[in-house]
Design a protein around this motif. Structure first.
Motif, mmCIF file in Angstrom:
data_model
loop_
_atom_site.group_PDB
_atom_site.id
_atom_site.type_symbol
_atom_site.label_atom_id
_atom_site.label_comp_id
_atom_site.label_asym_id
_atom_site.label_seq_id
_atom_site.Cartn_x
_atom_site.Cartn_y
_atom_site.Cartn_z
ATOM 1 N N CYS A 79 0.761 -1.551 -0.013
ATOM 2 C CA CYS A 79 0.131 0.068 0.370
ATOM 3 C C CYS A 79 1.040 0.679 0.240
ATOM 4 O O CYS A 79 2.241 0.695 0.573
ATOM 5 C CB CYS A 79 -1.173 -0.197 0.712
ATOM 6 S SG CYS A 79 -2.037 1.688 1.654
ATOM 7 N N ARG A 99 0.234 4.757 -11.771
ATOM 8 C CA ARG A 99 -1.613 4.163 -12.547
ATOM 9 C C ARG A 99 -0.792 4.110 -14.042
ATOM 10 O O ARG A 99 -1.199 2.924 -14.606
ATOM 11 C CB ARG A 99 -2.866 4.756 -12.959
ATOM 12 C CG ARG A 99 -3.431 5.209 -10.995
ATOM 13 C CD ARG A 99 -3.065 3.666 -10.254
ATOM 14 N NE ARG A 99 -4.413 4.161 -9.755
ATOM 15 C CZ ARG A 99 -3.429 2.795 -8.632
ATOM 16 N NH1 ARG A 99 -2.812 2.407 -8.204
ATOM 17 N NH2 ARG A 99 -4.458 3.523 -7.225
ATOM 18 N N HIS A 108 -2.147 -3.528 -9.133
ATOM 19 C CA HIS A 108 -2.487 -2.205 -8.439
ATOM 20 C C HIS A 108 -2.277 -2.256 -7.265
ATOM 21 O O HIS A 108 -2.920 -2.939 -6.364
ATOM 22 C CB HIS A 108 -4.565 -2.559 -8.820
ATOM 23 C CG HIS A 108 -5.660 -1.335 -8.408
ATOM 24 N ND1 HIS A 108 -5.673 -0.078 -9.435
ATOM 25 C CD2 HIS A 108 -5.861 -0.997 -7.334
ATOM 26 C CE1 HIS A 108 -5.633 0.665 -8.449
ATOM 27 N NE2 HIS A 108 -6.228 0.319 -6.979
ATOM 28 N N PRO A 110 -3.195 -0.722 -3.735
ATOM 29 C CA PRO A 110 -4.233 0.836 -3.097
ATOM 30 C C PRO A 110 -3.309 1.744 -3.137
ATOM 31 O O PRO A 110 -2.189 1.630 -1.776
ATOM 32 C CB PRO A 110 -3.765 0.191 -1.974
ATOM 33 C CG PRO A 110 -4.356 -1.820 -2.582
ATOM 34 C CD PRO A 110 -2.901 -1.632 -3.241
ATOM 35 N N CYS A 127 -9.178 11.608 -6.378
ATOM 36 C CA CYS A 127 -10.275 10.453 -6.746
ATOM 37 C C CYS A 127 -9.398 10.280 -8.940
ATOM 38 O O CYS A 127 -9.028 9.711 -9.533
ATOM 39 C CB CYS A 127 -11.233 10.632 -7.421
ATOM 40 S SG CYS A 127 -12.494 9.816 -8.184
ATOM 41 N N ASP A 132 -7.162 5.225 -4.530
ATOM 42 C CA ASP A 132 -8.239 4.738 -4.363
ATOM 43 C C ASP A 132 -9.237 5.208 -2.871
ATOM 44 O O ASP A 132 -10.734 5.210 -2.428
ATOM 45 C CB ASP A 132 -7.597 3.063 -3.652
ATOM 46 C CG ASP A 132 -7.015 3.162 -4.983
ATOM 47 O OD1 ASP A 132 -8.232 2.546 -5.548
ATOM 48 O OD2 ASP A 132 -5.438 2.540 -4.182
ATOM 49 N N ASP A 133 -8.348 5.855 -1.674
ATOM 50 C CA ASP A 133 -9.036 7.013 -0.208
ATOM 51 C C ASP A 133 -8.335 8.054 0.049
ATOM 52 O O ASP A 133 -7.292 7.577 -1.150
ATOM 53 C CB ASP A 133 -8.932 5.773 0.023
ATOM 54 C CG ASP A 133 -10.988 5.052 -0.067
ATOM 55 O OD1 ASP A 133 -11.606 5.508 0.418
ATOM 56 O OD2 ASP A 133 -10.261 3.542 0.980
ATOM 57 N N TYR A 147 -9.426 2.747 7.545
ATOM 58 C CA TYR A 147 -9.061 2.742 5.859
ATOM 59 C C TYR A 147 -8.338 1.169 5.441
ATOM 60 O O TYR A 147 -8.778 0.683 4.684
ATOM 61 C CB TYR A 147 -8.741 3.807 5.195
ATOM 62 C CG TYR A 147 -9.435 5.228 5.543
ATOM 63 C CD1 TYR A 147 -9.577 5.660 3.991
ATOM 64 C CD2 TYR A 147 -10.011 5.780 6.518
ATOM 65 C CE1 TYR A 147 -10.538 6.661 3.431
ATOM 66 C CE2 TYR A 147 -10.909 6.894 5.860
ATOM 67 C CZ TYR A 147 -11.395 7.486 5.055
ATOM 68 O OH TYR A 147 -12.166 8.048 4.321
ATOM 69 N N ARG A 150 -9.387 -1.793 4.895
ATOM 70 C CA ARG A 150 -10.447 -2.281 3.771
ATOM 71 C C ARG A 150 -9.321 -2.599 2.889
ATOM 72 O O ARG A 150 -10.126 -3.411 1.620
ATOM 73 C CB ARG A 150 -11.153 -0.793 2.671
ATOM 74 C CG ARG A 150 -11.800 -0.084 3.799
ATOM 75 C CD ARG A 150 -12.270 1.173 3.572
ATOM 76 N NE ARG A 150 -12.792 2.269 4.436
ATOM 77 C CZ ARG A 150 -13.037 3.684 3.865
ATOM 78 N NH1 ARG A 150 -13.511 3.911 2.468
ATOM 79 N NH2 ARG A 150 -14.142 4.590 4.747
ATOM 80 N N TRP A 151 -8.540 -2.688 2.941
ATOM 81 C CA TRP A 151 -6.988 -3.182 1.847
ATOM 82 C C TRP A 151 -6.603 -4.488 2.594
ATOM 83 O O TRP A 151 -5.875 -5.573 2.015
ATOM 84 C CB TRP A 151 -5.812 -2.251 1.421
ATOM 85 C CG TRP A 151 -7.032 -0.963 0.653
ATOM 86 C CD1 TRP A 151 -6.941 -0.441 1.583
ATOM 87 C CD2 TRP A 151 -7.564 -0.873 -0.112
ATOM 88 N NE1 TRP A 151 -7.944 1.419 0.890
ATOM 89 C CE2 TRP A 151 -8.177 -0.332 -0.302
ATOM 90 C CE3 TRP A 151 -7.117 -2.161 -1.329
ATOM 91 C CZ2 TRP A 151 -8.758 0.423 -1.602
ATOM 92 C CZ3 TRP A 151 -8.121 -1.655 -2.469
ATOM 93 C CH2 TRP A 151 -8.814 0.395 -2.794
#
Length: 295
Positions: A79, A99, A108, A110, A127, A132-133, A147, A150-151
């Motif tokens: 992450c 990206r 991908h 995070p 965004c 992602d957040d 947070y 979530r990952w």
């Protein structure tokens, strides 16, 4: 917002309340849980490093987006947590480049952005950049835990109970005119609830005093030759660190200086800047005394 008793996962060693067992970095790499942090200010670096350790995560810290990109070429991180506004390469541009590299592949990463701005357009920038957040500074320990869950799964972020803090009486420091002025103590109890442990608060205060003293010293040369944009950059840097403490006296002093900065005469900016530096140093003296009592 944290529980009064921290649950203990099976096989996890019991530690003393408030103590932190540093996560094993090599094991974190092997399990895909090593976190990369891109943050330019030492105060914010210190805070997130301690918070991640309290939550059971190891991390590498870089000073800007350029260093973060170089680190990502060497290690597979689980992450990325990045400040949105950094010198050399911003968090927005960092996310966009990551990206672009991922296009056509299965990987991908995070990406969690961190910003001091809460305006919808600023959050939209996160965004649009591919994040992602987005977290808002200063980030509470409980928010960061949610947070990351979530990952990494709901049970992967270890919860830590806050501990009691020392009650500190006010101390005095000189104001800009040389007269003694009561020092307003930092709310250590509130900080411990937000950041997760007294050891984190101690480390954060020490880092804050050291780095902001350097920032205050850096103001003097800027006042010799007034350039509005450079003063704005200085203000953004120091205000970002001050927002971590949520310390009203310092935040108010910085805001007073920023207000009408574009219309003030250079002589006024210089004199007000000297007053601000004196106020900052007096507050830092008081905070340093407070931090010493946590040792």
């Amino acid at each position: 917002g944290l529980p009064s008793v921290a649950p203990r996962s099976a096989g996890m060693p019991r530690v003393a309340e408030g103590a932190t067992v540093p996560p094993d970095r090599e094991r974190a790499i092997a399990s895909g849980r090593l976190i990369l942090v891109a943050e330019d200010h030492p105060v914010n670096q210190e805070l997130i490093r301690h918070q991640l350790a309290l939550l059971g995560f190891a991390c590498d810290v870089t000073n800007d987006g350029v260093e973060a990109l170089a680190a990502l070429e060497q290690i597979s991180y689980g992450c990325l947590i990045t400040d949105c506004h950094m010198p050399n390469l911003s968090g927005y541009e960092l996310a966009r480049r990551i990206r672009e590299r991922e296009q056509g592949g299965a990987r991908h990463l995070p990406i969690l952005g961190i910003t001091a701005n809460t305006a919808p357009e600023d959050l939209k920038l996160c965004c649009d950049a591919g994040m992602d957040d987005c977290l808002v500074k200063p980030t509470r320990l409980a928010t960061l835990r949610d947070y990351l869950s979530r990952w990494f799964g709901a049970d992967s972020a270890r919860q830590t109970a806050p501990v009691e803090t020392v009650s500190v009486p006010p101390v005095s420091g000189p104001d800009a005119r040389g007269a003694p002025e009561p020092f307003v103590p930092v709310d250590l109890g509130h900080m411990t609830q937000l950041w997760g442990s007294e050891s984190t608060v101690k480390a954060l205060l020490d880092s804050f005093v050291s780095s902001v003293r350097e920032d205050v010293r850096a103001l003097a040369p800027l006042l010799e030759r007034i350039e509005i944009e450079r003063l704005r950059e200085w203000h953004h840097r120091v205000a970002g660190a001050a927002s971590v403490l949520q310390y009203p006296p310092l935040l108010n002093a910085l805001e007073d200086y920023r207000r009408d900065i574009t219309v003030k005469a250079p002589e006024r900016l210089r004199s007000d800047g000297l007053v601000l530096a004196s106020k900052c140093n007096a507050m830092l003296d008081g905070i340093e005394e407070q931090a010493a009592l946590l040792a």
